[in-house]
Design a protein around this motif. Structure first.
Motif, PDB file in Angstrom:
ATOM      1  N   TYR A  46       0.732  -1.228   0.314  1.00 23.33           N
ATOM      2  CA  TYR A  46      -0.278  -0.123  -0.121  1.00 23.33           C
ATOM      3  C   TYR A  46       1.123   1.011  -0.077  1.00 23.33           C
ATOM      4  CZ  TYR A  46      -3.684  -3.263   1.281  1.00 23.33           C
ATOM      5  OH  TYR A  46      -4.491  -4.826   1.489  1.00 23.33           O
ATOM      6  N   ASN A  47       1.639   1.745  -1.684  1.00 24.24           N
ATOM      7  CA  ASN A  47       2.083   3.150  -1.209  1.00 24.24           C
ATOM      8  C   ASN A  47       3.311   3.091  -0.685  1.00 24.24           C
ATOM      9  OD1 ASN A  47       1.653   5.211  -2.832  1.00 24.24           O
ATOM     10  ND2 ASN A  47       1.924   6.471  -1.223  1.00 24.24           N
ATOM     11  N   ARG A  90      -7.024  -3.467 -11.585  1.00 21.79           N
ATOM     12  CA  ARG A  90      -7.227  -2.542 -11.905  1.00 21.79           C
ATOM     13  C   ARG A  90      -8.594  -2.038 -11.444  1.00 21.79           C
ATOM     14  NH1 ARG A  90      -4.538  -0.748 -16.259  1.00 21.79           N
ATOM     15  NH2 ARG A  90      -2.306  -1.411 -15.821  1.00 21.79           N
ATOM     16  N   TYR A  92      -9.742   1.982  -9.504  1.00 22.71           N
ATOM     17  CA  TYR A  92      -9.896   3.422  -8.658  1.00 22.71           C
ATOM     18  C   TYR A  92     -10.098   3.363  -7.420  1.00 22.71           C
ATOM     19  CZ  TYR A  92      -9.312   8.271  -9.592  1.00 22.71           C
ATOM     20  OH  TYR A  92      -8.864   9.664  -9.344  1.00 22.71           O
ATOM     21  N   SER A 110      -6.281   6.896  -5.255  1.00 25.14           N
ATOM     22  CA  SER A 110      -5.508   5.308  -5.473  1.00 25.14           C
ATOM     23  C   SER A 110      -5.803   4.950  -6.627  1.00 25.14           C
ATOM     24  CB  SER A 110      -5.359   4.848  -4.369  1.00 25.14           C
ATOM     25  OG  SER A 110      -4.548   5.223  -3.176  1.00 25.14           O
ATOM     26  N   PHE A 111      -4.781   3.756  -6.949  1.00 22.28           N
ATOM     27  CA  PHE A 111      -5.096   3.098  -7.795  1.00 22.28           C
ATOM     28  C   PHE A 111      -4.787   1.676  -7.447  1.00 22.28           C
ATOM     29  CE2 PHE A 111      -4.977   6.313 -11.260  1.00 22.28           C
ATOM     30  CZ  PHE A 111      -7.139   6.190 -11.773  1.00 22.28           C
ATOM     31  N   TYR A 112      -5.000   0.563  -7.656  1.00 23.14           N
ATOM     32  CA  TYR A 112      -5.521  -0.381  -6.951  1.00 23.14           C
ATOM     33  C   TYR A 112      -4.838  -1.484  -8.540  1.00 23.14           C
ATOM     34  CZ  TYR A 112      -7.036  -1.099  -2.443  1.00 23.14           C
ATOM     35  OH  TYR A 112      -6.893  -1.064  -0.754  1.00 23.14           O
ATOM     36  N   GLU A 113      -3.817  -1.592  -7.834  1.00 20.06           N
ATOM     37  CA  GLU A 113      -3.122  -3.095  -8.949  1.00 20.06           C
ATOM     38  C   GLU A 113      -3.761  -4.954  -7.854  1.00 20.06           C
ATOM     39  OE1 GLU A 113      -1.908  -2.533 -12.102  1.00 20.06           O
ATOM     40  OE2 GLU A 113      -2.094  -0.620 -11.886  1.00 20.06           O
ATOM     41  N   THR A 128      -2.331  -7.796  -3.091  1.00 20.12           N
ATOM     42  CA  THR A 128      -3.177  -6.241  -3.448  1.00 20.12           C
ATOM     43  C   THR A 128      -2.136  -5.037  -2.547  1.00 20.12           C
ATOM     44  OG1 THR A 128      -4.499  -5.052  -2.382  1.00 20.12           O
ATOM     45  CG2 THR A 128      -4.032  -6.292  -1.175  1.00 20.12           C
ATOM     46  N   TYR A 130      -2.016  -0.742  -3.957  1.00 20.59           N
ATOM     47  CA  TYR A 130      -2.373   0.364  -4.263  1.00 20.59           C
ATOM     48  C   TYR A 130      -0.955   1.767  -4.655  1.00 20.59           C
ATOM     49  CZ  TYR A 130      -3.854   2.479   0.129  1.00 20.59           C
ATOM     50  OH  TYR A 130      -3.614   2.890   1.229  1.00 20.59           O
TER      51      TYR A 130
END
Length: 156
Positions: A46-47, A90, A92, A110-113, A128, A130
């Protein structure tokens, strides 16, 4: 419509439901159900806040999103690709965190990947994470007419 087309639609819907369940159980702090969204070896990022496995990720959330912390996580605009028994997604994200005891509110995007794996129990998250596009921080006291209510909210 072929059987493969139908299966793809079923898989896409199941992955959407998994992501929505992940968010609901996170915001309602249903840690047992949250844990079930992941494979045991699932990772998270997470970032830059990195988790090597499901246990570490769930333990962190349980410890840091406890009593008095209100959260809202909403995702939309899914871009999901299924390849047999694996998939990527992906999303939003729009989120909000409110901690009345600390006079604090955060809003962000954020954008989750994500990565997913099909199991005998259905689709599960294998990774998971982002990357933030922005965050806005507020002092609740700067909002003179704001009233915060919810489970576990205690103003000092």
């Amino acid at each position: 419509m072929t059987d493969a087309d139908v299966q793809l639609l079923l898989d896409l819907r199941a992955i959407e439901q998994l992501k929505y369940r992940y968010l609901r159980t996170l915001d309602t702090k249903d840690w047992a159900a949250f844990e079930e969204c992941f494979l045991p070896e699932a990772t998270g990022d997470y970032n830059g806040l990195v988790f090597p496995d499901r246990a570490a990720l769930v333990d962190y959330m349980r410890a840091n999103l406890g009593e008095g912390m209100l959260t809202l996580h909403q995702v939309h605009h899914p871009e999901i690709e299924v390849d047999g028994d694996t998939a990527t997604g992906r999303w939003y994200l729009q989120d909000r965190v409110v901690v009345a005891a600390f006079d604090f509110m955060l809003e962000g995007a954020s954008f989750y990947e994500d990565r997913y794996v099909r199991t005998d129990a259905g689709w599960r998250v294998s990774h998971t994470g982002y990357q933030r596009t922005h965050e806005i921080h507020y002092r609740l006291s700067d909002q003179p007419h704001l009233k915060v209510t919810g489970p576990g909210v205690h103003k000092h």
